[in-house]
Design an enzyme around this catalytic site. Sequence first.
Site, PDB file in Angstrom:
ATOM      1  N   CYS A 130       0.816  -1.226   0.000  1.00 61.47           N
ATOM      2  CA  CYS A 130       0.000   0.000   0.000  1.00 61.47           C
ATOM      3  C   CYS A 130       0.850   1.278   0.000  1.00 61.47           C
ATOM      4  O   CYS A 130       0.553   2.223  -0.738  1.00 61.47           O
ATOM      5  CB  CYS A 130      -0.957  -0.022   1.189  1.00 61.47           C
ATOM      6  N   HIS A 243      -2.651   6.522   4.342  1.00 64.62           N
ATOM      7  CA  HIS A 243      -1.211   6.653   4.589  1.00 64.62           C
ATOM      8  C   HIS A 243      -0.703   7.950   3.946  1.00 64.62           C
ATOM      9  O   HIS A 243      -1.225   8.379   2.909  1.00 64.62           O
ATOM     10  CB  HIS A 243      -0.427   5.504   3.919  1.00 64.62           C
TER      11      HIS A 243
HETATM   12  N1  LIG Z   1      -5.237  -3.221   5.467  1.00 65.71           N
HETATM   13  C1  LIG Z   1      -4.609  -2.687   4.423  1.00 65.71           C
HETATM   14  O1  LIG Z   1      -4.555  -1.451   4.253  1.00 65.71           O
HETATM   15  C2  LIG Z   1      -3.942  -3.565   3.406  1.00 65.71           C
HETATM   16  C3  LIG Z   1      -3.391  -2.963   2.281  1.00 65.71           C
HETATM   17  C4  LIG Z   1      -2.785  -3.772   1.322  1.00 65.71           C
HETATM   18  C5  LIG Z   1      -2.742  -5.131   1.511  1.00 65.71           C
HETATM   19  N2  LIG Z   1      -3.289  -5.688   2.629  1.00 65.71           N
HETATM   20  C6  LIG Z   1      -3.229  -7.145   2.756  1.00 65.71           C
HETATM   21  O2  LIG Z   1      -4.554  -7.658   2.703  1.00 65.71           O
HETATM   22  C7  LIG Z   1      -4.650  -8.794   3.543  1.00 65.71           C
HETATM   23  C8  LIG Z   1      -5.803  -8.621   4.533  1.00 65.71           C
HETATM   24  O3  LIG Z   1      -5.606  -7.467   5.287  1.00 65.71           O
HETATM   25  P1  LIG Z   1      -6.738  -6.811   6.197  1.00 65.71           P
HETATM   26  O4  LIG Z   1      -6.157  -5.540   6.648  1.00 65.71           O
HETATM   27  O5  LIG Z   1      -8.069  -6.807   5.515  1.00 65.71           O
HETATM   28  O6  LIG Z   1      -6.779  -7.867   7.444  1.00 65.71           O
HETATM   29  P2  LIG Z   1      -7.971  -8.200   8.457  1.00 65.71           P
HETATM   30  O7  LIG Z   1      -8.847  -7.025   8.674  1.00 65.71           O
HETATM   31  O8  LIG Z   1      -7.305  -8.809   9.626  1.00 65.71           O
HETATM   32  O9  LIG Z   1      -8.831  -9.323   7.694  1.00 65.71           O
HETATM   33  C9  LIG Z   1      -8.352 -10.615   7.455  1.00 65.71           C
HETATM   34  C10 LIG Z   1      -9.369 -11.399   6.657  1.00 65.71           C
HETATM   35  O10 LIG Z   1      -8.799 -12.677   6.381  1.00 65.71           O
HETATM   36  C11 LIG Z   1      -9.703 -13.678   6.825  1.00 65.71           C
HETATM   37  N3  LIG Z   1      -9.011 -14.886   7.301  1.00 65.71           N
HETATM   38  C12 LIG Z   1      -8.130 -14.976   8.316  1.00 65.71           C
HETATM   39  N4  LIG Z   1      -7.757 -16.263   8.490  1.00 65.71           N
HETATM   40  C13 LIG Z   1      -8.438 -16.993   7.574  1.00 65.71           C
HETATM   41  C14 LIG Z   1      -8.510 -18.378   7.253  1.00 65.71           C
HETATM   42  N5  LIG Z   1      -7.792 -19.287   7.928  1.00 65.71           N
HETATM   43  N6  LIG Z   1      -9.330 -18.755   6.235  1.00 65.71           N
HETATM   44  C15 LIG Z   1     -10.057 -17.851   5.558  1.00 65.71           C
HETATM   45  N7  LIG Z   1     -10.039 -16.523   5.814  1.00 65.71           N
HETATM   46  C16 LIG Z   1      -9.240 -16.097   6.805  1.00 65.71           C
HETATM   47  C17 LIG Z   1     -10.458 -13.038   7.972  1.00 65.71           C
HETATM   48  O11 LIG Z   1     -11.655 -13.750   8.191  1.00 65.71           O
HETATM   49  P3  LIG Z   1     -12.334 -13.814   9.654  1.00 65.71           P
HETATM   50  O12 LIG Z   1     -13.039 -12.485   9.838  1.00 65.71           O
HETATM   51  O13 LIG Z   1     -13.285 -14.955   9.525  1.00 65.71           O
HETATM   52  O14 LIG Z   1     -11.237 -14.021  10.642  1.00 65.71           O
HETATM   53  C18 LIG Z   1     -10.677 -11.630   7.384  1.00 65.71           C
HETATM   54  O15 LIG Z   1     -11.742 -11.656   6.462  1.00 65.71           O
HETATM   55  C19 LIG Z   1      -3.278  -8.984   4.180  1.00 65.71           C
HETATM   56  O16 LIG Z   1      -2.531  -9.874   3.368  1.00 65.71           O
HETATM   57  C20 LIG Z   1      -2.680  -7.602   4.092  1.00 65.71           C
HETATM   58  O17 LIG Z   1      -1.283  -7.617   4.072  1.00 65.71           O
HETATM   59  C21 LIG Z   1      -3.889  -4.949   3.579  1.00 65.71           C
END
Ligand SMILES: NC(=O)c1ccc[n+]([C@@H]2O[C@H](COP(=O)([O-])OP(=O)(O)OC[C@H]3O[C@@H](n4cnc5c(N)ncnc54)[C@H](OP(=O)(O)O)[C@@H]3O)[C@@H](O)[C@H]2O)c1
Length: 334
Positions: A130, A243
């Site tokens: 990001c 950011h």
């Molecule tokens: N946040 C950002 O700004 C951003 C930017 C770029 C990239 N990313 C990337 O995007 C990804 C997710 O980030 P996020 O910020 O959205 O995280 P988050 O809010 O913690 O969400 C994680 C998601 O993954 C699911 N998950 C976790 N364990 C799982 C499993 N065993 N099987 C299936 N689903 C599972 C969770 O489901 P449950 O709700 O059921 O636990 C939830 O839907 C990461 O790889 C991160 O590096 C994030």
Amino acid sequence: MNRNPHVAVVGATGAVGIEMIKTLEKRKFPVGKLTLLASARSVGKTLNFRGQAIIVQELTKNSFSGIDIALFSAGGGISKEFAPLAAKAGCVVVDNSSAFRMDDSVPLVIPEINAGDIKNHHGIIANPNCTTAITLMALYPLHQAFNAKRIFASSYQAVSGTGAKAIDELQRQVNQVVMGKPVTKEVYPHQIAFNVLPHVDSFLPSGYTKEEMKMENEGRKIMHHPTFRASVTCVRVPVYRAHSVAVSAEFEKPVTVESARAVLLKAPGLDVVDNPEKKEYPLPLYVAEHYNCQVGRLRQDCALDNGLCFWVAGDQLLKGAALNAVQIAEELMK
Ligand SMILES: NC(=O)c1ccc[n+]([C@@H]2O[C@H](COP(=O)([O-])OP(=O)(O)OC[C@H]3O[C@@H](n4cnc5c(N)ncnc54)[C@H](OP(=O)(O)O)[C@@H]3O)[C@@H](O)[C@H]2O)c1
């Protein structure tokens, strides 16, 4: 590609997943059917799409039959395990994690910069980090005009970049401080409320963090610029969303504020907000929930030859994740 593809969002209940669902709807992506996948913890929850409540299902190895496009945002481990299975089942994966970004066989794409790389995919396309994406939205047009050599940068990264639990942590800690209660920590190693942490992602033997090196490594791949150099300090700040990055860039060719401004005014996906006399510059609070990134504080760098300083801000849940992923899906439909 099916004109009305069956789309799956993997990690649908997360900070990015929720934005993916909203972005598909807002941009009128021609979704034929939407499947929402998350962990067993979320099974049975419902999320709205186009006025309909869609039930979240558990992600399994068999989740991908009949799916055309899968937007993954459930972390690197899940992507490593399930993205190849999804690709094998015939679906095109757009992956938000860092799992495949530096894999030579996987295009790493910001559509405004290198949409042409998408055609080389073998079932998986990676979305960039990001902070890198937001920085390149301003740096790349300048690079095209003046040939970027290197940058020195510091990031000011919002807690939503860590996911849904970190948003709760900032909220909880702010309340604890205001109420005079002891502060509890679950996500970050130190209190984030009323503090800044010069620590994003894990430390490498060099002393940089993995997050800091993404700017150089991913920047080289996206800009097709193998000698690009970036020295970055990534900092987590108590901001909920968006950011910001302070950049000092050195170019091969001479650059002036006027010539840079003329380039940036024409750059796609970017707004110039640069009127210091009126106290106008990009702010995370105001850029949040906007598709375009914003650049301002343009000035000649006083310590570099052919140098320019700028401040770029963008909603990392959108341009750094959900929007960029949906833009890639839009390119697939062309
Ligand atoms: N946040 C950002 O700004 C951003 C930017 C770029 C990239 N990313 C990337 O995007 C990804 C997710 O980030 P996020 O910020 O959205 O995280 P988050 O809010 O913690 O969400 C994680 C998601 O993954 C699911 N998950 C976790 N364990 C799982 C499993 N065993 N099987 C299936 N689903 C599972 C969770 O489901 P449950 O709700 O059921 O636990 C939830 O839907 C990461 O790889 C991160 O590096 C994030």
